[in-house]
Design a protein around this motif. Structure first.
Motif, PDB file in Angstrom:
ATOM      1  N   UNK A 646       8.943 -44.128  10.014  1.00 55.81           N
ATOM      2  CA  UNK A 646       8.562 -42.943   9.332  1.00 55.81           C
ATOM      3  C   UNK A 646       8.080 -41.734  10.585  1.00 55.81           C
ATOM      4  N   UNK A 647       7.921 -40.356   9.716  1.00 54.72           N
ATOM      5  CA  UNK A 647       7.675 -39.362  10.696  1.00 54.72           C
ATOM      6  C   UNK A 647       6.435 -39.755  12.111  1.00 54.72           C
ATOM      7  N   UNK A 648       6.681 -39.394  13.021  1.00 55.00           N
ATOM      8  CA  UNK A 648       6.046 -39.531  14.134  1.00 55.00           C
ATOM      9  C   UNK A 648       5.845 -38.654  14.901  1.00 55.00           C
ATOM     10  N   UNK A 649       4.203 -37.894  15.431  1.00 59.63           N
ATOM     11  CA  UNK A 649       3.980 -36.480  16.231  1.00 59.63           C
ATOM     12  C   UNK A 649       3.524 -36.932  17.091  1.00 59.63           C
ATOM     13  N   UNK A 650       3.167 -35.973  18.174  1.00 56.67           N
ATOM     14  CA  UNK A 650       1.962 -36.509  19.122  1.00 56.67           C
ATOM     15  C   UNK A 650       2.420 -34.056  19.315  1.00 56.67           C
ATOM     16  N   UNK A 651       0.528 -34.524  19.779  1.00 53.86           N
ATOM     17  CA  UNK A 651       0.343 -33.105  20.609  1.00 53.86           C
ATOM     18  C   UNK A 651      -0.224 -33.082  21.905  1.00 53.86           C
ATOM     19  N   UNK A 652      -0.294 -31.771  22.278  1.00 54.53           N
ATOM     20  CA  UNK A 652      -1.285 -31.859  23.566  1.00 54.53           C
ATOM     21  C   UNK A 652      -1.499 -29.791  23.810  1.00 54.53           C
ATOM     22  N   UNK A 653      -2.130 -30.456  24.923  1.00 55.94           N
ATOM     23  CA  UNK A 653      -3.106 -28.363  25.482  1.00 55.94           C
ATOM     24  C   UNK A 653      -3.291 -29.116  26.616  1.00 55.94           C
ATOM     25  N   UNK A 654      -2.612 -27.735  27.224  1.00 53.82           N
ATOM     26  CA  UNK A 654      -2.317 -27.589  28.966  1.00 53.82           C
ATOM     27  C   UNK A 654      -2.595 -26.335  28.915  1.00 53.82           C
ATOM     28  N   UNK A 655      -3.754 -25.688  29.892  1.00 57.23           N
ATOM     29  CA  UNK A 655      -4.536 -24.811  30.510  1.00 57.23           C
ATOM     30  C   UNK A 655      -3.853 -24.762  32.203  1.00 57.23           C
ATOM     31  N   UNK A 656      -3.362 -23.419  32.757  1.00 54.22           N
ATOM     32  CA  UNK A 656      -2.794 -22.910  33.657  1.00 54.22           C
ATOM     33  C   UNK A 656      -4.686 -22.947  34.787  1.00 54.22           C
ATOM     34  N   UNK A 657      -4.754 -24.009  35.417  1.00 54.62           N
ATOM     35  CA  UNK A 657      -6.330 -23.165  35.730  1.00 54.62           C
ATOM     36  C   UNK A 657      -6.493 -22.824  37.612  1.00 54.62           C
ATOM     37  N   UNK A 658      -7.352 -22.289  37.617  1.00 52.34           N
ATOM     38  CA  UNK A 658      -7.776 -21.803  38.718  1.00 52.34           C
ATOM     39  C   UNK A 658      -6.968 -22.074  40.554  1.00 52.34           C
ATOM     40  N   UNK A 659      -6.835 -21.810  41.356  1.00 47.46           N
ATOM     41  CA  UNK A 659      -5.936 -22.839  42.367  1.00 47.46           C
ATOM     42  C   UNK A 659      -4.830 -23.321  42.194  1.00 47.46           C
TER      43      UNK A 659
END
Length: 964
Positions: A646-659
């Motif tokens: 079966x089709x598989x999927x995954x998601x992610x969010x990333x932020x380059x942050x202070x410091x």
């Protein structure tokens, strides 16, 4: 109830409290003093998670009445580091961190206390003494090897054999992928500061207890809970009548009600639940609920389940079949006709308990916005949220699932056993509600590995080629569907092994019975069917007088092979893995027969000595005096990565942050395999910063994108690739802004170890400075997202053809055993485990997964057996369900093979489940090599070994008589 005044010194502070009679020391520490680093894993003194010091002596606090602690000095794990995660850790705690000795972490506070006790009592303790002294503490994840390594390191630092700085200094890495970066979640685990679901407390929280069925199959005539409601402190009772929506859940089919509706189908099924101010009131109320049952005929085995006229477990189904998976390739009849000989054998595998050290637990509440929230150690909060929305008849955005730290799962926490009850009770009472299972509850009601009978036919040509394989696998799925459909699918696809077989016929059947449900368990069906294949191959090799490696080399898949589901494989590492295991184990080539006495590759330096309790106080006995014989066996395996067919999927969010730091948000479930550290390594490598500057957000359906479940060996393959893509997305945006600031092209930029620079120029700044420029001067917040998809296809319902996975891994293990022919005891002394994992992210983490998988396989091979009588658990506690301890484990030699996946961004595959698959047949084949007995029913207990030895002796004596 009478009360006692307790005065004691706890972690250096005077404590004076009044407690109820019968209170255990563990309850006093956890409930009265909130010292939750002391865990309860079994409540019977068997697992050691509750270990503390009382007057300087190691004690199991679940066995000790608090009245006996009056006037004593008590020390818990929190005190070792000064009561704070920021405190100075001891040498033992630091060594556990450095050596990767913590996985899920639930057993680790107790392990740290036990290790501390060992070195306090004997600062020069040798390895075998350490193992013996720690034998009262159980770990289900690590395989113990890295725990013992850590204790030895702490010992050597204490004795100045190693410098103290070795515990504080992590090796510097320029490239984080492929480096053994220390686990980022270990400090909270080794100090006892990490809070699991059962440790959590909310204001106004109620305690919940569950009334469970004493019958395997019965109609519910009536439920009277009026007396329960009269117990002081009771707030509510719920039954199936309180379910507001569609009542049903399950991994593949939603056939399991939140609580028994109309009838019960297995012993221990939830019938009603009570919420009260405290645990005592809830328990008292449960005892007062009166249920009238009408017992029904029950089904306790697959033969009865499939027989005409059998009692039907589920009224809506015309039969007890959960799922049948067929696979057809070529013509097996023609293949058998072509064969020089045909082997036929029947194999039986047993039900196995997950035995995660953290019992099921959770908290449910309704927040200020009317969102029903459940905080629990679920392996699949995404799916649980969908099912719970239907059960509660709420819009899905009004249901929130938060993953608490998971104290071991292995597939067992994929099922939504209790989260529905928590949510309904929270809605009914308007208060937070907590439920914590006892160990007996956990064992009785949680799903088990499918017990399976495999009828096998294998045709073999005189040159060793397999001409045809036919498998018929029948599994007991228990009372509900759970993961049976998926287990049958994987059992079928992988069953004939990583071999190029022209003619294949496979049928797997899962049946409903009135036994404890069967469900997901590490390897998801592959172990059962591949076990039988690997034993069959040794039988074939013996008949042909071939070496076991040789018959597998002859038949093994190569690049371009066509699988049993007619999928063409481009990259196959199987032959490399075989050769690596053969070389690494110093295998002496020879026919696959019982040749243990003649072998010259036994008893090397890479095995452990046999365990003999107290042996260090005894004179050495000559080898063989007690009828001990040694031998070696091997087995190979393959495994598909990520969701099956079966089709598989995954998601992610990333932020380059202070410091110069970064935030990574994804629906990742850390169940001990080290995925948080892997994601930090991937993000650091992609972003050009260091892993310690990465923050991984909590797995919360209201705060993170979907990444699906922890299972199918998919997290590195799916989620790490999603994170890598999200990092590349944010770097693309970020680099464009920094390049514009420097007036250069984005492709001229490079970043590593917290600095960004323009190649071939002197332009450079820290990532902290660059983020400040991006935000403050360019006006851009550097954020990105990524989604990764594995385009698997379903199987044809007639012949099973399809592309169930795009990435496969291969393994091969050699086991060396010693069999005591007097007692029947089998000890595994060494295992050489060669595994293709794709591109390695963290070698130490890979080793930990291999070691843990091998030891779980050892348990399956030799001792573990969840026994039932008419649906009632016989082995319902750790005193009766036997698990491997530090005394049972072999020396495990991990051999890591890298064959990067060409179809994914990172090239990594996985190792969590595959490591277990070849262990069982390797051990069983080794027993034959040592003692000349072929066992086809698991586990190989001393009783079975002795019976087989007696049969062998009778056959030999019969042959001699016939010859005379």
């Amino acid at each position: 109830m009478s009360e006692h005044l307790i005065e004691a010194t706890v972690n250096g502070r005077k404590v004076r409290k009044t407690v109820k009679a019968g209170t255990r020391l563990i309850d006093f520490l956890r409930d009265d003093l909130q010292l939750t680093g002391t865990k309860e894993g079994c409540g019977a003194g068997e697992c050691g998670t509750c270990s503390v010091f009382v007057d300087g002596k190691l004690m199991k606090s679940c066995l000790m009445p608090v009245s006996r602690a009056d006037g004593t000095v008590i020390e818990t794990v929190e005190n070792l580091s000064g009561g704070s995660i920021l405190g100075e850790r001891t040498a033992v705690q630091k060594a556990f961190h450095k050596m990767g000795a913590s996985q899920c972490g639930y057993c680790i506070p107790g392990m740290v206390m036990a290790a501390t006790a060992v070195l306090q009592d004997n600062p020069q303790a040798e390895r075998e003494e350490i193992k013996e002294r720690m034998g009262g503490n159980i770990c289900r994840c690590t395989g113990y090897q890295k725990i013992i390594d850590a204790v030895e390191l702490a010992r050597d630092v204490a004795n100045q054999i190693q410098p103290a700085g070795v515990l504080d200094t992590e090796e510097h890495h320029d490239d984080f992928i492929g480096a053994s970066v220390w686990r980022i979640d270990a400090p909270g685990k080794v100090t006892g500061q990490l809070k699991y679901a059962g440790d959590m407390v909310l204001p106004g929280m109620l305690e919940m207890q569950v009334l469970r069925s004493p019958h395997a199959h019965a109609r519910i005539v009536s439920i009277d809970f009026s007396s329960a409601l009269e117990v002081p402190g009771v707030h509510a009772v719920i039954t199936a009548d309180d379910v507001p929506g569609t009542d049903g859940y399950g991994v593949f089919v939603h056939d399991q009600p939140v609580m028994a509706r109309g009838k019960v189908r297995h012993v221990g099924e939830a019938v009603a639940a009570v919420a009260a101010d405290d645990l005592q009131a809830a328990k008292e109320a449960v005892r007062l609920i009166r249920v009238v049952y009408e017992q029904l005929p029950a089904v306790f085995d697959t033969d009865t389940a499939k027989a005409p006229g059998a009692p039907i477990v589920h009224d809506y189904a015309p039969e007890n079949l959960v799922k049948h998976i067929p696979i057809r390739k070529g013509d097996v009849d023609a293949g058998f006709a072509e064969a020089s000989f045909v082997l036929e054998h029947t194999f039986q595998t047993q039900p196995v308990e997950h035995a995660y050290l953290e019992p099921e637990a959770g908290i449910g509440y309704v927040d200020a916005d009317g969102v029903v929230t459940v905080h629990s150690p679920s392996q699949n909060i995404t799916h649980h949220r969908h099912m719970l929305a239907d059960i509660l008849d709420l819009p899905i955005n009004k249901v929130r699932m938060i993953m608490s730290p998971v104290g071991g799962g292995f597939g067992g926490k994929e099922d939504m056993l209790y989260q529905g009850m928590l949510a309904i009770m929270a809605m009914k009472t308007g208060r937070p509600v907590r439920l914590v299972f006892t160990r007996e509850e956990s064992i009785t009601v949680s799903a088990k590995r499918h017990p399976t009978r495999i009828q096998y036919r294998m045709g073999v040509a005189k040159d060793g080629r397999i001409t045809a394989s036919q498998l018929k696998c029948e599994s007991d799925g228990g009372a509900y569907g759970c993961s049976t459909e998926g287990v049958m699918r994987k059992m079928a696809i992988l069953g004939p092994g990583p071999y190029d077989i022209p003619n294949v016929k496979i049928d797997t059947y899962g049946y409903y019975t009135n036994n404890t449900p069967s469900g997901a368990f590490r390897t998801f069906g592959a172990m059962q069917s591949e076990f039988s294949t690997e034993v069959m191959l040794d039988l074939a090799a013996e008949k042909l007088q071939l070496d076991p490696f040789e018959i597998r080399r002859i038949n093994g898949m190569r690049n371009g092979a066509i699988t049993h589901t007619k999928q063409k494989l481009e990259s196959v590492s199987f032959q490399r893995v075989l050769e690596a295991a053969r070389e690494g184990s110093r295998w002496e080539s020879g026919p696959s027969s019982s040749r243990g006495e003649q072998r010259k590759d036994l008893s090397g330096t890479d095995i452990r000595p046999p365990c003999q309790l107290g042996a260090r106080f005894m004179s050495t006995k000559p080898e063989g005096e007690f009828g001990r014989v040694r031998g070696r066996g091997m087995a190979a395996s393959w495994y598909g990565i990520a969701r099956t067919a079966t089709i598989d999927r995954a998601g992610a969010w990333v932020e380059l942050d202070d410091g110069g730091t970064a935030k990574v948000l994804t629906g990742v479930t850390e169940i001990g395999e080290g995925i948080l550290t892997v994601l930090a390594q991937v993000a650091a490598d992609e972003l050009g910063i260091r892993p310690e500057n990465i923050t991984i957000g909590d797995n919360d359906t209201a705060r993170s994108p979907e990444a699906a479940h922890a299972g199918a060996t998919r997290q590195t393959y799916m989620i790490a690739n999603a994170v890598a893509l999200a990092c590349r997305n944010v770097r693309e945006r970020f680099d464009a802004e920094i390049a514009a600031f420097w007036e250069v092209e984005p492709d001229q930029l490079e970043a590593s170890n917290g600095h960004i620079r323009v190649r071939e120029t002197n332009k450079s700044m820290t990532m902290a400075e660059a983020v400040a420029v991006c935000k403050g001067q360019r006006g851009v917040v550097p954020v990105g997202s990524g989604s990764y998809t594995a385009p698997h296809t379903g199987l044809d319902p007639v012949d099973g053809s399809g592309k169930p996975w795009q990435a496969y891994v291969y393994g091969c293990q050699v086991a060396e055993v010693e069999v005591d022919t007097v007692t029947g005891e089998v000890q595994v002394l060494g295992v050489w485990a060669a595994h293709d994992v794709g591109r390695v992210i963290n070698p130490q983490g890979v080793e930990g997964q291999i070691e843990g998988g091998v030891v779980q396989g050892l348990g399956q091979a030799l001792m573990e057996d969840y026994q039932q009588t008419d649906g009632h658990a016989v082995s319902h506690g750790f005193d009766k369900y036997i698990l491997p301890t530090s005394l049972d484990v072999p020396h495990i030699n991990s051999i890591i093979i890298e064959d990067p996946d060409p179809l994914s961004p990172l090239g990594a595959k996985g190792i969590g489940e595959p490591a277990l698959v070849p262990t069982v047949p390797a051990i069983i084949n080794a027993i034959y090599d040592a003692a000349g007995i072929r066992l086809t029913s698991l586990p190989a207990t001393p009783v079975k070994v002795l019976a087989a030895l007696r049969d062998k002796k009778r056959m030999r004596e019969g042959s001699l008589e016939a010859a005379e």
